[in-house]
Design an enzyme around this catalytic site. Sequence first.
Site: not given
Length: 294
Positions: A54, A98, A121
């Site tokens: 990422k 994460q 997200d």
Amino acid sequence: MTAQIIDGKVIAAELRARVADEVARVKRDHGLTPGLAVVLVGSDPASEVYVRSKHTQTQAAGMASFEHKLPADVGQDELLALIGKLNADPAVHGILVQLPLPKGLDTERVIAAIDPAKDVDGLHPNNAGRLAGGLPALSPCTPLGCIILTKSVHPSLAGMNAIVIGRSNLVGRPLVQLLLNENATVTIAHSRSRDLPALCRQADLVYAAVGKAEMVRGDWIKPGATVIDVGITRIPTAEGKTRLVGDVAFDEAMKVAGAVTPVPGGVGQMTVACLLVNTLRAACAIKGLSAPAV
Ligand code: NAP
């Protein structure tokens, strides 16, 4: 008959290039550098690989990348305090924690603490609710990638019969909502569904998001259907090594389907590319600019 392979690598590279062009434009025209903050708690090796990827791809697209690594035994309050700081930081337009988080941390509380405007997200209840209500929302990246891959084969999904196998908040449920937004007719299957092969055989579009290696067999697939394989499972090989496989028996599917995504090289490639899209969209929305053309 041999199916077309939907090349996630190529489609993701094209998407990243379009994002980079738009980032250059908003920088030039509006002095805006989109910024993504990624929070990694603990040292799960798979998560470390994802976070590194990422970071690299965010920078390659011309955006700012901020990494925050916290020890596995970090307290809930300390993690929430970091999220509060990132929420208030004007250089940060996207925040990604994460997952999975180490045991002892309350994932739902952590996600709920993220400013929904920066929730790239798409997991915050505000965004999940807006998506379910058919309103504009930041949507989870993997389902977004699935839609883009499908539209590379079928520019319009209107009226198509789709089946989504799996109903997680991360993949299955948001994918169902995105398919409804595309006017597909959607069946949602899960571990309690009866006669899954028969349900699958009715579908023009099959999405497998289960996490069970090669569960979807060739004779489950309607001839000519498009098959999008989200699953990733690492299995041992005869040589004592391991390899990644999806939820679909790829070789069997290739003989029946019209188009299939490979694993690896399919959906996985799209997830980070769509994270870049969401970060750019979030940055433009926060700055009050019109939505970018990606
Ligand atoms: P998850 O939270 O474990 O959800 C799995 C879903 O599959 C559940 O809804 C479960 O049903 C359903 N299921 C389990 N066994 C089944 C069966 N025998 N028949 C039908 N449905 C069954 O998993 P997830 O997070 O959605 O991830 C799914 C897979 O996608 C995993 O392999 C994951 O690694 C992969 N993934 C890939 C990416 C990517 O970027 N490529 C991103 C995210 C996830 P119940 O609800 O009834 O339990």
